[in-house]
Design a protein around this motif. Structure first.
Motif, PDB file in Angstrom:
ATOM      1  N   SER A  94      -4.820  29.228  -4.222  1.00  7.35           N
ATOM      2  CA  SER A  94      -3.378  29.448  -4.092  1.00  7.35           C
ATOM      3  C   SER A  94      -3.126  30.641  -3.177  1.00  7.35           C
ATOM      4  CB  SER A  94      -2.747  29.706  -5.461  1.00  7.35           C
ATOM      5  OG  SER A  94      -2.912  28.586  -6.307  1.00  7.35           O
ATOM      6  N   ARG A 116       1.686  28.347  -1.809  1.00  5.07           N
ATOM      7  CA  ARG A 116       1.047  27.118  -1.363  1.00  5.07           C
ATOM      8  C   ARG A 116      -0.336  26.982  -1.989  1.00  5.07           C
ATOM      9  NH1 ARG A 116       0.838  26.970   4.891  1.00  5.07           N
ATOM     10  NH2 ARG A 116       0.251  29.160   4.566  1.00  5.07           N
ATOM     11  N   LYS A 169      -2.520  19.217  12.504  1.00  2.80           N
ATOM     12  CA  LYS A 169      -2.342  18.587  11.190  1.00  2.80           C
ATOM     13  C   LYS A 169      -2.715  17.110  11.212  1.00  2.80           C
ATOM     14  CE  LYS A 169      -0.932  22.388   9.359  1.00  2.80           C
ATOM     15  NZ  LYS A 169      -1.885  23.169   8.536  1.00  2.80           N
ATOM     16  N   THR A 203       0.770  14.726  -2.028  1.00  4.93           N
ATOM     17  CA  THR A 203       0.642  16.168  -2.264  1.00  4.93           C
ATOM     18  C   THR A 203      -0.821  16.582  -2.240  1.00  4.93           C
ATOM     19  OG1 THR A 203       2.676  16.220  -3.578  1.00  4.93           O
ATOM     20  CG2 THR A 203       1.132  18.044  -3.876  1.00  4.93           C
ATOM     21  N   ALA A 237      -1.881  16.712   1.299  1.00  2.90           N
ATOM     22  CA  ALA A 237      -1.302  17.896   1.938  1.00  2.90           C
ATOM     23  C   ALA A 237      -2.101  19.141   1.589  1.00  2.90           C
ATOM     24  CB  ALA A 237       0.162  18.054   1.517  1.00  2.90           C
ATOM     25  N   HIS A 238      -2.509  19.251   0.341  1.00  2.00           N
ATOM     26  CA  HIS A 238      -3.292  20.411  -0.093  1.00  2.00           C
ATOM     27  C   HIS A 238      -4.668  20.440   0.565  1.00  2.00           C
ATOM     28  CE1 HIS A 238      -0.842  20.935  -4.066  1.00  2.00           C
ATOM     29  NE2 HIS A 238      -0.187  21.359  -3.004  1.00  2.00           N
ATOM     30  N   SER A 249      -1.056  21.581   4.551  1.00  2.00           N
ATOM     31  CA  SER A 249       0.219  21.160   5.110  1.00  2.00           C
ATOM     32  C   SER A 249       1.222  20.925   3.985  1.00  2.00           C
ATOM     33  CB  SER A 249       0.019  19.890   5.946  1.00  2.00           C
ATOM     34  OG  SER A 249       1.208  19.514   6.600  1.00  2.00           O
ATOM     35  N   THR A 250       2.339  20.286   4.324  1.00  2.00           N
ATOM     36  CA  THR A 250       3.366  19.982   3.332  1.00  2.00           C
ATOM     37  C   THR A 250       3.345  18.494   2.998  1.00  2.00           C
ATOM     38  OG1 THR A 250       5.078  19.546   4.986  1.00  2.00           O
ATOM     39  CG2 THR A 250       4.831  21.825   4.217  1.00  2.00           C
ATOM     40  N   ARG A 251       3.883  18.159   1.841  1.00  2.00           N
ATOM     41  CA  ARG A 251       3.952  16.752   1.434  1.00  2.00           C
ATOM     42  C   ARG A 251       4.800  15.950   2.416  1.00  2.00           C
ATOM     43  NH1 ARG A 251       7.622  14.020  -1.323  1.00  2.00           N
ATOM     44  NH2 ARG A 251       8.719  15.925  -1.954  1.00  2.00           N
ATOM     45  N   GLU A 252       5.883  16.562   2.911  1.00  2.00           N
ATOM     46  CA  GLU A 252       6.763  15.860   3.840  1.00  2.00           C
ATOM     47  C   GLU A 252       6.034  15.507   5.137  1.00  2.00           C
ATOM     48  OE1 GLU A 252       8.984  17.867   0.804  1.00  2.00           O
ATOM     49  OE2 GLU A 252       7.523  18.676   2.249  1.00  2.00           O
ATOM     50  N   SER A 253       5.213  16.427   5.635  1.00  2.00           N
ATOM     51  CA  SER A 253       4.447  16.158   6.854  1.00  2.00           C
ATOM     52  C   SER A 253       3.455  15.033   6.641  1.00  2.00           C
ATOM     53  CB  SER A 253       3.718  17.423   7.309  1.00  2.00           C
ATOM     54  OG  SER A 253       4.627  18.422   7.713  1.00  2.00           O
TER      55      SER A 253
END
Length: 241
Positions: free
Chosen positions: A66, A71, A152, A184, A187-188, A192-196
């Protein structure tokens, strides 16, 4: 990209049983304390004393870091045959990440003091163990390269390649990842982000390169993702998640 098949503990070149002779693997198993943990539980938290190593016999554990801004990054998903933890001075080190059970897990827990005694008593074991550690360091370096060099989209492509190698099964539709993952989770894995990731997965699906149904990924076009990382061939022994 290597042909993905359903992996077993004895066939994966990065698992520690592949580096230890049968006699040395037996020595290691003799100092293991059996332990079971349920899905969603923590084996340890960041900051806990790092005085043990964990050998996965069954199930999966995700190692997560973390950041200060909230994030999370998945450093590794440890599966059957994997050994993880920190190797150093017992009592002087702490874990720099959390270990969260992804699927109900059966473990062998090894105290660092027992491992040190084993390495002192057997030079052959110590040499084999150090060779395994060296491979794990190289694998971590290649994953860092993917994140830094390919952006990404390329990092996600490389992650899908690694997933196929680590836990993929060839089907008529392509390589199906046997591990259930959310956007998710993906993304982790790449910071990155979940949206990306949602956007990238939609793009891959529209290209006909990927299917994502009920949490399970199927890679339909290996070459599509390999081309995204410049055609780089990840050596099989380093192609792990």
């Amino acid at each position: 990209m290597q042909t993905a098949t359903k992996q077993t503990m004895t066939s994966s070149p990065y698992h520690i049983p592949q580096f230890l002779s049968p006699a040395n693997m037996e020595r290691l198993e003799k100092v293991m304390v059996p332990h079971r943990a349920s899905e969603g539980s923590h084996l340890f938290w960041e900051g806990d004393m790092a005085d043990k190593l964990y050998f996965v016999k069954k199930g999966a554990v995700k190692l997560m870091k973390s950041t200060e801004d909230g994030r999370s990054i998945i450093l590794q998903i440890a599966q059957a045959g994997d050994l993880f933890g920190e190797f150093g001075d017992p009592g002087a080190m702490s874990f720099g990440y959390d270990a969260v059970v992804l699927a109900e897990v059966t473990l062998g827990v090894i105290s660092l003091s027992d491992l040190e005694d084993l390495m002192r008593s057997s030079g052959d074991f110590a040499v084999e163990f150090v060779k395994w550690q060296s491979l794990m360091q190289r694998a971590a370096q290649t994953k860092l390269r993917d994140l830094l060099l390919y952006g990404k989209s390329g990092a996600l492509a490389a992650t899908l390649i690694r997933l196929a190698s680590s836990c993929g099964m060839r089907t008529e539709r392509g390589v199906r990842i046997s591990m259930r993952l959310t956007h998710t989770d993906l993304a982790h894995m790449i910071g990155s982000t979940r949206e990306s990731v949602n956007r990238l997965i939609s793009e891959y699906r529209s290209e006909g390169a990927l299917d994502f149904e009920k949490g399970y990924l199927t890679i339909k076009d290996d070459a599509f993702f390999k081309d995204m990382v410049g055609g780089t061939e990840i050596p099989l022994e380093l192609c792990r998640i």
